[in-house]
Design an enzyme around this catalytic site. Structure first.
Site, PDB file in Angstrom:
ATOM      1  N   GLY A   1       2.132   2.586  10.873  1.00  0.00           N
ATOM      2  CA  GLY A   1       3.180   3.606  10.782  1.00  0.00           C
ATOM      3  C   GLY A   1       3.842   3.948  12.108  1.00  0.00           C
TER       4      GLY A   1
ATOM      5  N   GLU B   1      -7.222   5.157   7.266  1.00  0.00           N
ATOM      6  CA  GLU B   1      -7.001   6.563   6.902  1.00  0.00           C
ATOM      7  C   GLU B   1      -8.217   7.118   6.163  1.00  0.00           C
ATOM      8  OE1 GLU B   1      -3.178   5.845   5.112  1.00  0.00           O
ATOM      9  OE2 GLU B   1      -2.439   5.391   7.115  1.00  0.00           O
TER      10      GLU B   1
ATOM     11  N   GLU C   1      -5.938  -4.382  10.584  1.00  0.00           N
ATOM     12  CA  GLU C   1      -4.898  -3.389  10.826  1.00  0.00           C
ATOM     13  C   GLU C   1      -5.243  -2.579  12.077  1.00  0.00           C
ATOM     14  OE1 GLU C   1      -2.671  -2.267   6.974  1.00  0.00           O
ATOM     15  OE2 GLU C   1      -4.504  -1.105   7.007  1.00  0.00           O
TER      16      GLU C   1
ATOM     17  N   HIS D   1      -9.732   1.511   4.379  1.00  0.00           N
ATOM     18  CA  HIS D   1      -8.494   1.696   5.134  1.00  0.00           C
ATOM     19  C   HIS D   1      -8.755   2.692   6.266  1.00  0.00           C
ATOM     20  CE1 HIS D   1      -4.454   2.938   6.192  1.00  0.00           C
ATOM     21  NE2 HIS D   1      -4.042   1.794   5.668  1.00  0.00           N
TER      22      HIS D   1
ATOM     23  N   GLY E   1       2.666  -0.961   4.406  1.00  0.00           N
ATOM     24  CA  GLY E   1       2.684   0.455   4.046  1.00  0.00           C
ATOM     25  C   GLY E   1       4.114   0.936   3.840  1.00  0.00           C
ATOM     26  N   GLY E   2       4.674   1.576   4.850  1.00  0.00           N
ATOM     27  CA  GLY E   2       5.998   2.206   4.765  1.00  0.00           C
ATOM     28  C   GLY E   2       7.072   1.325   4.137  1.00  0.00           C
TER      29      GLY E   2
ATOM     30  N   SER F   1       2.860  -1.749  10.613  1.00  0.00           N
ATOM     31  CA  SER F   1       4.279  -1.862  10.961  1.00  0.00           C
ATOM     32  C   SER F   1       4.903  -3.207  10.566  1.00  0.00           C
ATOM     33  CB  SER F   1       4.505  -1.578  12.448  1.00  0.00           C
ATOM     34  OG  SER F   1       4.191  -0.221  12.727  1.00  0.00           O
TER      35      SER F   1
ATOM     36  N   ASN G   1       0.865  -1.176   0.000  1.00  0.00           N
ATOM     37  CA  ASN G   1       0.000   0.000   0.000  1.00  0.00           C
ATOM     38  C   ASN G   1       0.907   1.233   0.000  1.00  0.00           C
ATOM     39  OD1 ASN G   1      -1.832   2.028   0.464  1.00  0.00           O
ATOM     40  ND2 ASN G   1      -2.337   1.402   2.573  1.00  0.00           N
ATOM     41  N   TRP G   2       1.087   1.816  -1.168  1.00  0.00           N
ATOM     42  CA  TRP G   2       1.995   2.978  -1.285  1.00  0.00           C
ATOM     43  C   TRP G   2       1.384   4.248  -0.711  1.00  0.00           C
ATOM     44  CZ3 TRP G   2       4.389   2.826  -6.947  1.00  0.00           C
ATOM     45  CH2 TRP G   2       5.188   1.687  -7.064  1.00  0.00           C
ATOM     46  N   LYS G   3       0.100   4.219  -0.432  1.00  0.00           N
ATOM     47  CA  LYS G   3      -0.622   5.418   0.036  1.00  0.00           C
ATOM     48  C   LYS G   3      -0.404   6.571  -0.950  1.00  0.00           C
ATOM     49  CE  LYS G   3      -0.307   3.559   4.637  1.00  0.00           C
ATOM     50  NZ  LYS G   3      -0.399   3.763   6.064  1.00  0.00           N
TER      51      LYS G   3
END
Ligand code: PGA
Length: 251
Positions: A173, A101, A167, A99, A230-231, A209, A12-14
């Site tokens: 994150g 966010e 999640e 998600h 993600g990150g 994470s 997930n590159w966001k």
């Protein structure tokens, strides 16, 4: 049909990446794609602006592409939105929905997530529906995720077109991660909820994470069918190490 023995490694590159750096990132991932186990299904979910380029770069590989959200309507006067049909038109096979966010910043409800998922299924997209408790809900995490699962899955959702991603919002994150026992407890509860809803066999991923050093332990946890990253998905060496993780014992 989603293979029950598959492990799903979803990036997930966001809202990250411009054309040039995403090309370099994908070049490095594609170069290493042969080293990913056959049983790992790798799915890259870039921002909408990069889907077309990423799609071209993965053409000769088994890597698949997904969107990060879609609208609940097929088309119309919805300025700034992207429909499931449009994602499909770009070659996407998957879409992430609900998600935290989007549930947070865009105030998306379970009901809206279910509508979007229905639109995605109508467009022949497979959905990755995210659920997870906030920090102040940690004590009631099972009840929180149970309600999200109950209300966010449309009638059309089944094992062939849907995955759940658990999640915990506090783990996203943050570098903080639940213990594997905690992950197993929540995943087992989601598993039972899905059985009760007549949706058995829907794979359940973990996200929050995830990095190369904890992927093996997470993937070996009972009821875990994959990871949403993600990150760590923005750095080729980190993401490739995650995608290379091979689990001998599958629950
Ligand atoms: P993270 O994000 O891996 O950076 O924690 C996961 C996600 O939000 O899907």
């Amino acid at each position: 049909m989603i293979d029950p023995n598959m492990k799903f490694i979803v990036a997930n590159w966001k809202m990250n990446g411009l054309i040039t750096d995403s090309k370099t990132l994908m070049q490095e991932i594609v170069l290493q794609a042969n080293s990913f186990p056959e049983t790992n299904r790798v799915i890259i979910c870039p921002p909408a602006t990069l889907i077309s380029n990423v799609q071209k770069q993965v053409k000769a590989t088994k890597i698949l592409v997904g969107g990060q959200d879609c609208h609940s309507e097929e088309k119309g006067a919805f300025t700034g939105n992207v429909s499931a049909v449009q994602l499909r038109d770009l070659g996407c096979e998957y879409v992430i929905l609900g998600h935290s966010e989007r549930r947070g910043y865009e105030e998306e409800s379970n009901e809206l997530v279910a509508k979007k998922a229905e639109a995605a299924h109508n467009a022949y997209l497979k959905t990755i529906i995210c659920v997870g408790e906030k920090l102040d809900e940690k004590k009631h995490s099972l009840a929180v995720v149970e309600k999200q699962v109950e209300e966010s899955l449309p009638v059309s959702a089944d094992r062939t077109n849907t995955m759940i991603a658990y999640e915990p919002v506090w783990a996203i994150g943050s570098g903080e991660i639940p213990t594997t026992e905690e992950i197993e407890t929540v995943h087992a509860h989601i598993f039972e909820t899905l059985e009760r809803l007549g949706k058995s066999g829907v794979p359940i991923l973990y996200g929050g994470s995830v990095k190369a050093s904890n992927t093996e332990e997470i993937l070996a946890t009972p009821y875990v069918s994959g990871v949403l990253v993600g990150g760590a998905s923005l750095k080729a060496p980190d993401f490739c190490a995650i995608a290379r993780t091979k689990i001998e014992y599958s629950y």
